[in-house]
Design a protein around this motif. Structure first.
Motif, mmCIF file in Angstrom:
data_model
loop_
_atom_site.group_PDB
_atom_site.id
_atom_site.type_symbol
_atom_site.label_atom_id
_atom_site.label_comp_id
_atom_site.label_asym_id
_atom_site.label_seq_id
_atom_site.Cartn_x
_atom_site.Cartn_y
_atom_site.Cartn_z
ATOM 1 N N SER A 116 0.813 -1.218 0.000
ATOM 2 C CA SER A 116 0.000 0.000 0.000
ATOM 3 C C SER A 116 0.847 1.268 0.000
ATOM 4 C CB SER A 116 -0.958 -0.022 1.185
ATOM 5 O OG SER A 116 -0.454 -0.776 2.229
ATOM 6 N N GLY A 117 2.147 1.104 -0.166
ATOM 7 C CA GLY A 117 2.988 2.289 -0.259
ATOM 8 C C GLY A 117 3.091 3.071 1.035
ATOM 9 N N LEU A 118 3.006 2.377 2.170
ATOM 10 C CA LEU A 118 3.118 3.042 3.463
ATOM 11 C C LEU A 118 4.162 2.300 4.294
ATOM 12 C CD1 LEU A 118 -0.713 3.331 4.092
ATOM 13 C CD2 LEU A 118 0.797 5.249 3.635
ATOM 14 N N LEU A 132 0.587 10.288 1.486
ATOM 15 C CA LEU A 132 -0.722 9.800 1.912
ATOM 16 C C LEU A 132 -1.708 9.875 0.753
ATOM 17 C CD1 LEU A 132 -2.722 8.915 4.135
ATOM 18 C CD2 LEU A 132 -3.122 11.324 4.585
ATOM 19 N N PHE A 133 -1.674 10.988 0.025
ATOM 20 C CA PHE A 133 -2.613 11.134 -1.099
ATOM 21 C C PHE A 133 -2.375 10.044 -2.140
ATOM 22 C CE2 PHE A 133 -2.970 15.931 -0.158
ATOM 23 C CZ PHE A 133 -3.824 15.646 0.875
ATOM 24 N N ASP A 134 -1.115 9.707 -2.393
ATOM 25 C CA ASP A 134 -0.836 8.612 -3.330
ATOM 26 C C ASP A 134 -1.471 7.317 -2.839
ATOM 27 O OD1 ASP A 134 0.569 10.248 -4.981
ATOM 28 O OD2 ASP A 134 2.541 9.742 -4.141
ATOM 29 N N ALA A 181 -4.420 5.025 -4.675
ATOM 30 C CA ALA A 181 -4.277 3.597 -4.953
ATOM 31 C C ALA A 181 -5.443 2.831 -4.333
ATOM 32 C CB ALA A 181 -2.947 3.091 -4.389
ATOM 33 N N PHE A 182 -5.862 3.266 -3.164
ATOM 34 C CA PHE A 182 -6.946 2.603 -2.440
ATOM 35 C C PHE A 182 -8.260 2.727 -3.191
ATOM 36 C CE2 PHE A 182 -10.202 2.740 0.955
ATOM 37 C CZ PHE A 182 -9.929 1.538 1.604
ATOM 38 N N HIS A 192 -8.578 19.439 0.091
ATOM 39 C CA HIS A 192 -9.851 18.956 -0.449
ATOM 40 C C HIS A 192 -9.862 19.095 -1.961
ATOM 41 C CE1 HIS A 192 -12.357 18.077 3.085
ATOM 42 N NE2 HIS A 192 -11.616 18.983 3.690
ATOM 43 N N ARG A 193 -9.320 20.201 -2.425
ATOM 44 C CA ARG A 193 -9.353 20.403 -3.870
ATOM 45 C C ARG A 193 -8.414 19.446 -4.571
ATOM 46 N NH1 ARG A 193 -8.564 25.517 -6.019
ATOM 47 N NH2 ARG A 193 -9.847 24.756 -7.702
ATOM 48 N N VAL A 194 -7.353 19.008 -3.889
ATOM 49 C CA VAL A 194 -6.421 18.065 -4.507
ATOM 50 C C VAL A 194 -6.996 16.653 -4.535
ATOM 51 C CG1 VAL A 194 -4.186 16.918 -4.199
ATOM 52 C CG2 VAL A 194 -4.372 19.391 -3.939
ATOM 53 N N ILE A 195 -7.604 16.213 -3.433
ATOM 54 C CA ILE A 195 -7.878 14.784 -3.296
ATOM 55 C C ILE A 195 -9.354 14.413 -3.402
ATOM 56 C CG2 ILE A 195 -7.983 14.788 -0.751
ATOM 57 C CD1 ILE A 195 -6.239 12.098 -2.863
#
Ligand SMILES: Nc1ncnc2c1ncn2[C@@H]1O[C@H](COP(=O)(O)OP(=O)(O)OP(=O)(O)O)[C@@H](O)[C@H]1O
Ligand SMILES: [Mg+2]
Lengths: 418, 545
Positions: B143-145, B194-196, B200-201, B218-221
């Motif tokens: 999950s890239g974390l 986190l946004f990445d 993916a999720f 908010h506007r990004v994600i």
């Protein structure tokens, strides 16, 4: 590792404090023990009266030279504590100093007389038994976030009930079951009041102690004293493990004991494993830390706490039964003499782990037994004062060694759901 | 939809989820935290939830997660109404939540925290620790974390703890992930990571509810935004169309000033003087060193920097909370070292600590009591050793009004306020008395835009009233908006302060360790254009490529 290393300055201060402790020990050793006129030789008997594979010679030590040699060792340690220090081994070294002191003390006490080492060690382990049971009860409760200072009350209730039930049934096992039930009953009151009704756990604990003391004393005078047949419990016989119990010195100490002693050792092992290696232990410990974490992963916080406190009641009940089913064989009022509080101290000194609590219980059991042994040696110390030894040791150990103790973060805090 | 008789919950499809909240109402004593809330989250969506402090966002999510029981309303997942008695039920329904205040057991390892409640065992109930570590490591990788499964949680920085929280939900196979202010404690880089992970999720058809006070995020994600105000949904917005200004206005219900208006600083005499300051950690190695700093009345000096570069010990040393290993600190001519905490406060230092719940207030005390924590024995709040509750409550009511602290009453325990309102409470207490020096650490962390506007204007007002202000913030925008001079903290050392204006890019590069001489070049305007790395001989470790 990283948590145990102190800043250099703090480390140096600590070493110096330990050094002062060693100097104090040294002063007592030289001032009191070495200048003793109680007798030139101390005899330590290493044999047991019962059967043994072979006999050991008695250990006969010249008092003054022995104390001087021990003092020299302490002096050497003190010198190094003040100069280079012992670094990460500093705490262990303090234990060594304490041990040297105890040996010097015993040499002095036994001067001109005889001290049975087997009796001393065997008695220590036996007396450690209720303390260890009580301490494990405390570990269980507090790891789950419930402060249990009512161990003394559980002891008394257990001792009383075990005595009566065993007397009636004529069977120590049934008596033990009675003792356990009494411990669980007190635990149930503790759990109900502190988990469900969120009462202050210290207050509840104090009330339960007073309650158990009052009820058992009342029933003792009102019922037992008029009916001695209710207060003559059948006790657990002492068990000798074949062959092993005949090894000199360790045999009689470790393998010729009552059932409860073996039970205690088994409980220590099982509980240590259970708390730190199993799912049950992980969940139990998780509700003693801020329990919302456990709640948010679906663990039932209150139920887990209830179970821990009740299981603690089982252990404390067994500990209480030790008095009437093993040691004394008769209930008398307030016979547990504050050992429930010593069990709390053992829990703290043992840092909330069963094995640690067991180790601490051994120290307290030893000082307990020593006080009795010394009375027989006619040591020139008033016997009342001698009997305070376990409590003195408690204070010294609690104040001196606990230091940075990691208490379960939610210990004593009720959990309220919205 | 179809309720074919299967052993799985009806309609549960691998990965996908449809969630509907209908008419959720939740009351606390004296407040209606949620009132008839309707909300739909569709498969594969990132649903932004926006609202002022105390609007009821966390409460709504806690209801959805089974921690609070709704007084009215239903929760429907994949067409089936859910009976949520405790979080276990929510987990079974595929709902995972990362809480605003972390829900981790600090003394457990990462793996133990993640598997808690769903442990694998071998014989005798023995925990299968090896398997837990392996599974956690794999999950983290996938999950890239990335995170070390065997580290103790208490030893980890908050950014990593956050990952552990998310992994905890993923490990339980969450199809709907609730993130309650996940970015409040993250560095911009960590937030991007986190946004990445969120993208993916949701690419697998799973959904996220995302709560944040940062409109930009908010506007990004977000794919869709719902706005809560005082417990009710007041509107939805499309982040591609709505501007930050639109969102702010919708949320607060009035036009909000997103930029700070201030006049040029008029600094006068010197208040804070720091010379050669060094602060050591527990093992004696320096965490702050060679810090020289002067702040004058009537100016705001901001310290920027990625968190963990020594800002916390610096502030602690300036406010007398931590031992000074070397150097001197004076406030209005008085030595800080050797003074008691009370003297420092009474003689004119105000302090807004970065961790409000730990250092800023007493959760079990009432709002009114918390508002006089620094004046507890002073007239008129105490007379002859007795607290004067009439005066204390009167004072509290004034501040609650002035700082718009949303609380049912001044006798409510501070711990039950929403996170942002707790922050406002601390700010109100520290701002509302005459002081020489104000040290504000992350003063707007977790605070909504309306309140940020207010706190910022108050900071400027404090400055204009002749206070020396030290602002420590990891929000670069906040630093640039407020500061008259900017310093950057990196690896325990302070560079600057530099006079404003200074470009955001320049400060950002210094925060990553670039040499100020390279970044700023000649004292005049820097030609350092776009994204060329300028000089390669400098030492900029870990600067993003
Ligand atoms: N446990 C509680 N007991 C009493 N009141 C509460 C409790 N939790 C929340 N509240 C109240 O409910 C309201 C909503 O709080 P909530 O925490 O949901 O706000 P929020 O939108 O998450 O705010 P923030 O952005 O500051 O986190 C607030 O007025 C708060 O005081
Ligand atoms: Mg919230």
């Amino acid at each position: 590792m990283s948590q145990n290393t102190l800043a250099p300055a703090a480390q140096r201060r600590r070493e110096r404090r330990f050094g002062l402790f060693s100097l104090l020990v040294l002063a007592v050793m030289l001032g009191v023990f070495a200048s003793s006129t109680r007798g030139a030789q101390a005899t330590f008997i290493l044999n047991d009266a019962r059967g043994q594979l072979f006999e050991l010679p008695d250990l006969i030590l010249p008092v003054v030279p022995t104390v001087i040699v021990l003092s020299a060792l302490v002096a050497g340690i003190a010198a190094r504590q003040f100069t280079r220090g012992f670094g990460s081994r500093a705490v262990v070294i303090v234990g060594v100093v304490a041990l040297l002191f105890v040996i010097a003390f015993l040499t002095w006490a036994a001067a001109g007389g005889q001290l049975s080492v087997v009796g001393l060690l065997r008695g220590s382990l036996a007396r450690a038994t209720p303390i260890a049971f009580g301490a494990m009860a405390g570990v269980l409760c507090e790891r789950a976030g419930v402060i249990n200072i009512a161990i003394e009350g559980q002891f008394l209730a257990g001792a009383f009930t075990a005595a009566v039930v065993s007397s009636i049934a004529g069977n120590p096992w049934v008596g033990l079951f009675g003792g356990i039930s009494a411990g669980v009953l007190v635990a149930f009151m503790l759990a109900g009041l502190s988990i469900k009704f969120q009462a202050d756990q210290i207050v509840v604990g104090v009330v339960l102690i007073v309650f158990a003391t009052g009820v058992t004393s009342f029933l003792n005078t009102q019922v037992l004293s008029g009916n001695p047949q209710l207060n003559s419990p059948t006790r657990f016989a002492s068990i000798a493990v074949p062959v092993l119990s005949e090894i000199p010195l360790i045999g009689p100490v470790l393998f010729r004991q009552s059932l409860l002693v073996f039970g205690m050792i088994a409980a220590v092992i099982v509980l240590q494993y259970g708390l730190f290696q199993t799912r049950w232990g992980l969940r139990l410990r998780s509700v003693g830390e801020p329990p919302k974490a456990a709640d948010t992963v679906g663990i039932h916080v209150l139920a887990t706490r209830y179970k821990a406190v009740l299981l603690g009641g089982v252990l404390a009940g067994i500990g209480g039964s030790w008095w009437t089913l093993d040691a004394v064989g008769q209930f008398s009022r307030e016979m547990t003499g504050g050992r429930g509080f010593i069990a709390l101290a053992a829990m703290l000194v043992g840092r909330y782990s069963p094995v640690g609590a067991f180790g601490a219980a051994l120290i307290f059991g030893f000082s307990d037994q020593l006080a009795t042994s010394l009375q027989l040696l006619r040591v020139p110390v008033p016997s009342d004062l001698l009997l305070t030894a376990p409590y003195l040791v408690t204070i010294v150990v609690v104040a001196g060694l606990i230091g940075r103790l990691r208490v379960p973060a939610a210990d004593g805090k009720p959990y309220v759901k919205q | 939809m179809s309720q074919a008789g299967s052993t799985e919950p009806a309609g549960r499809q691998e990965g996908r989820v449809e969630l509907e909240l209908r008419g959720i109402t939740k009351r606390f004593p004296g407040v209606i935290a949620n009132e008839a809330v309707d909300l739909v989250v569709t498969s594969g969506e990132v649903h932004g939830l926006l609202g002022e402090n105390g609007a009821g966002k966390s409460t709504l999510m806690n209801v959805l997660y089974g921690l609070y029981r709704a007084d009215e309303g239903e929760i429907i997942v994949d067409g089936t109404p859910l009976q949520l008695d405790d979080p276990g039920d929510a987990i079974d329904a595929g709902i995972g939540m990362v809480h605003q205040h972390f829900m981790l057991v600090p003394v457990f390892t990462v793996a133990e925290n993640i598997v808690l409640g769903v442990e694998h065992t071998r014989g005798l109930g023995r925990l299968d620790r090896a398997r837990a570590s392996k599974e956690v490591a794999e999950l983290a990788e996938r999950s890239g974390l990335p995170v070390d499964p065997d580290a103790l949680v208490e030893d980890l920085p908050v950014g990593i703890q956050q990952r552990v929280e998310i992994l905890k939900a993923l490990y339980r196979d969450a199809r709907l992930l609730i993130l309650d202010e996940p970015t409040a404690v993250l560095t911009p880089q960590e937030a991007d990571d986190l946004f990445d992970a969120i993208r993916a999720f949701t690419a697998e058809g799973r959904s996220v509810v995302f709560i944040s006070h940062k409109l930009r995020e908010h506007r990004v994600i977000a794919d869709r935004i719902s706005v809560l105000r005082r417990g009710r949904i007041v509107g939805t917005a499309d982040p591609r169309e709505a501007s930050e200004q639109d969102l702010a206005n919708l949320m607060v219900g009035r036009p909000v000033e997103l930029t700070v208006s201030k006049t040029p600083a008029q600094p006068t005499d010197s208040v804070l003087q720091v010379q050669g300051l060094r602060v050591d950690d527990a093992v004696g190695s320096p965490v702050v060193q060679d810090v020289d700093l002067e702040i004058r009345r009537g100016e705001i000096v901001a310290v920027a920097g990625v968190e963990g570069n020594g800002q916390t010990p610096l502030v602690a040393a300036l406010t007398g909370l931590r031992e000074i290993a070397d150097g001197t600190v004076t406030v209005a001519g008085r030595e800080v070292m050797g003074a008691t905490r009370k003297q420092i406060l009474r003689e004119g230092t105000g302090h807004v600590p970065e961790d409000r719940s730990k250092d800023g207030l007493v959760a079990d005390f009432s709002v009114a009591e918390n508002l006089i924590l620094n004046l507890w024995d002073a007239e008129p709040y105490a007379r002859r050793g007795t607290l004067q509750f009439a005066a204390i409550n009167e004072h509290a009511r004034e501040l609650v009004g002035a700082y718009d602290i949303r609380t049912p009453s001044v006798s409510t325990p501070a711990g039950s306020l929403s996170g942002g309102n707790q922050q406002k409470l601390v700010v109100a207490r520290e701002f509302d008395r005459p002081i020489d020096l104000l040290v504000a650490s992350q003063p707007t962390r977790g605070v909504d835009v309306g309140s940020i506007e207010y706190i910022h204007s108050q900071l400027v007002a404090k400055r204009d009233a002749g206070t020396a202000v030290l602002l420590v913030s990891s929000e670069l925008d906040e630093v640039l908006a407020l500061a008259d001079r900017v310093a950057v903290m990196y690896h325990g050392r302070l560079v600057g302060p530099f006079d404003m204006p200074i470009s955001k890019e320049a400060v950002g590069r210094m925060m990553a360790g670039a040499d100020p001489a390279d970044v700023l070049g000649s004292p005049t305007a820097t030609p350092a254009s776009t994204d060329d790395p300028a000089t390669t001989n400098g030492s900029s470790p870990g600067a993003p490529a």
